[in-house]
Design a protein around this motif. Structure first.
Motif, PDB file in Angstrom:
ATOM      1  N   ILE A  88       0.884  -1.093  -0.078  1.00 23.27           N
ATOM      2  CA  ILE A  88      -0.012  -0.028   0.006  1.00 23.27           C
ATOM      3  C   ILE A  88       0.726   1.231   0.023  1.00 23.27           C
ATOM      4  CG2 ILE A  88      -1.584   1.105   1.461  1.00 23.27           C
ATOM      5  CD1 ILE A  88      -2.627  -1.424   2.270  1.00 23.27           C
ATOM      6  N   ARG A  89       1.934   1.253   0.840  1.00 24.42           N
ATOM      7  CA  ARG A  89       2.697   2.425   0.811  1.00 24.42           C
ATOM      8  C   ARG A  89       3.459   2.709  -0.293  1.00 24.42           C
ATOM      9  NH1 ARG A  89       6.487   0.826   5.801  1.00 24.42           N
ATOM     10  NH2 ARG A  89       7.732   2.558   4.815  1.00 24.42           N
ATOM     11  N   VAL A  92       0.389   1.588  -3.881  1.00 23.02           N
ATOM     12  CA  VAL A  92      -0.862   2.067  -4.115  1.00 23.02           C
ATOM     13  C   VAL A  92      -0.843   3.585  -3.977  1.00 23.02           C
ATOM     14  CG1 VAL A  92      -3.286   1.781  -2.980  1.00 23.02           C
ATOM     15  CG2 VAL A  92      -2.069  -0.111  -3.414  1.00 23.02           C
ATOM     16  N   VAL A 134      -7.345   2.824   5.220  1.00 19.20           N
ATOM     17  CA  VAL A 134      -6.976   2.055   3.988  1.00 19.20           C
ATOM     18  C   VAL A 134      -7.682   0.607   4.491  1.00 19.20           C
ATOM     19  CG1 VAL A 134      -5.542   0.984   2.510  1.00 19.20           C
ATOM     20  CG2 VAL A 134      -5.056   3.217   3.479  1.00 19.20           C
ATOM     21  N   TYR A 136      -8.343  -3.663   3.414  1.00 21.32           N
ATOM     22  CA  TYR A 136      -8.310  -4.452   2.479  1.00 21.32           C
ATOM     23  C   TYR A 136      -9.050  -5.845   2.904  1.00 21.32           C
ATOM     24  CZ  TYR A 136      -6.308  -9.183   0.782  1.00 21.32           C
ATOM     25  OH  TYR A 136      -6.372 -10.313   0.044  1.00 21.32           O
ATOM     26  N   ILE A 167      -8.829  -3.196  -2.092  1.00 23.36           N
ATOM     27  CA  ILE A 167      -8.531  -2.355  -1.423  1.00 23.36           C
ATOM     28  C   ILE A 167      -9.472  -0.786  -1.478  1.00 23.36           C
ATOM     29  CG2 ILE A 167      -6.674  -0.586  -0.910  1.00 23.36           C
ATOM     30  CD1 ILE A 167      -4.509  -2.653  -1.572  1.00 23.36           C
ATOM     31  N   MET A 169      -9.919   3.079   0.060  1.00 27.76           N
ATOM     32  CA  MET A 169      -8.987   4.074   0.645  1.00 27.76           C
ATOM     33  C   MET A 169      -9.843   5.298   0.674  1.00 27.76           C
ATOM     34  SD  MET A 169      -5.295   5.746  -0.663  1.00 27.76           S
ATOM     35  CE  MET A 169      -5.039   7.384   0.272  1.00 27.76           C
TER      36      MET A 169
END
Length: 209
Positions: A88-89, A92, A134, A136, A167, A169
Motif C-alpha cells: 500500500i505504501r 498503491v 485503508v 483490505y 483495497i 481508501m
C-alpha cells in the motif's frame, strides 16, 4: 431513505483506480495472488478477541488490534500484515496520488463481523486532515461498506462491495459503516495512515454531494 449508488469498482488492471468526487478510492487487482494466499493462511489462525467496538454503544464484534499509536499498543502481527502495508505504501499510494508520501501508521486492526452484525456508522478519526483509512478485504462478503454524507447527515452516498483482494481508501473522517452480511465472517485489515499529499486539502475542502 435515499438509496446509495452501487459501486463495485474496476475489473481491469490494478492501476485502473476508480474514485468519485468524494475521494473514495476502490483499487482492485493490486494484491498479488501469493500475498492473498498468505493472508488466507495466516489470518484465519489469528486469535481474535470478542468485544471490539466501532464506537461507544455499537454492537461488539471480533477483532485484533496490532498497533495503536494513540494508546501505545504495539504487538507482533503476522508478516503478511507488514507485506500488505508495504505494498500500500510503495505502490498503491503513489498510484492514487503522485505526490502522496506515507508518514506513519496510526492504527492497524483486523476486524471480523459475524453474520448479522455491523460496526455501526462511525468515523475512524475526525481531528486531522492527513489521516486516511485503508481497508483490505480478506474475503468476499455481501456486507458492503456504506458511506454517508456527513456525521450529521445520514444520507447514503455509496455502497462499496466487499470483494476478496480489494483495497478501499478514504479520508478517515468520512462517516461510514460495515453493513451486516449473511456469511460467516466479514473480515478486513484496517490501516490508519498519516500521509502527506495535496489530496488532504482537496478531499476535506470539497463539497460532498
Amino acid at each position: 431513505m435515499e438509496q446509495p449508488q452501487s459501486w463495485s469498482g474496476p475489473t481491469g488492471p490494478w492501476n485502473s483506480i476508480t474514485t468519485n468526487s468524494d475521494y473514495i478510492f476502490v483499487i482492485d487487482n493490486a494484491v498479488p495472488e501469493w500475498l492473498i494466499k498468505s493472508i488466507d493462511e495466516q489470518f484465519y489462525r489469528v486469535p481474535m478477541e470478542w468485544n471490539h467496538y466501532s464506537y461507544p454503544g455499537s454492537k461488539p464484534f471480533f477483532g485484533k488490534t496490532w498497533y495503536n499509536q494513540r494508546t501505545g499498543q504495539s504487538e507482533q502481527a503476522p508478516w503478511a500484515v507488514y507485506a500488505l502495508g508495504d505494498l500500500i505504501r510503495h505502490q498503491v499510494l503513489p498510484a492514487v496520488a503522485g505526490d502522496a508520501q506515507f508518514q506513519h501508521y496510526v492504527r492497524i486492526n483486523l476486524n471480523a463481523y459475524p453474520r448479522g452484525y455491523d460496526g455501526g456508522a462511525h468515523v475512524d478519526f475526525d481531528d486531522d486532515v492527513s489521516l486516511w483509512s485503508v481497508l483490505y478485504f480478506v474475503n468476499d462478503s455481501d456486507g458492503t461498506t456504506r458511506f454517508y454524507k456527513s456525521p450529521t447527515d445520514m444520507t447514503p452516498l455509496i455502497d462499496a462491495e466487499a470483494k476478496k483482494g480489494r483495497i478501499l481508501m478514504f479520508p478517515a473522517c468520512y462517516q461510514h459503516q460495515a453493513l451486516a452480511g449473511t456469511g460467516e465472517l466479514r473480515m478486513t485489515v484496517n490501516y490508519g495512515m498519516r500521509i502527506q499529499s495535496i489530496l488532504n486539502e482537496i478531499a476535506y475542502a470539497g463539497d460532498r454531494k
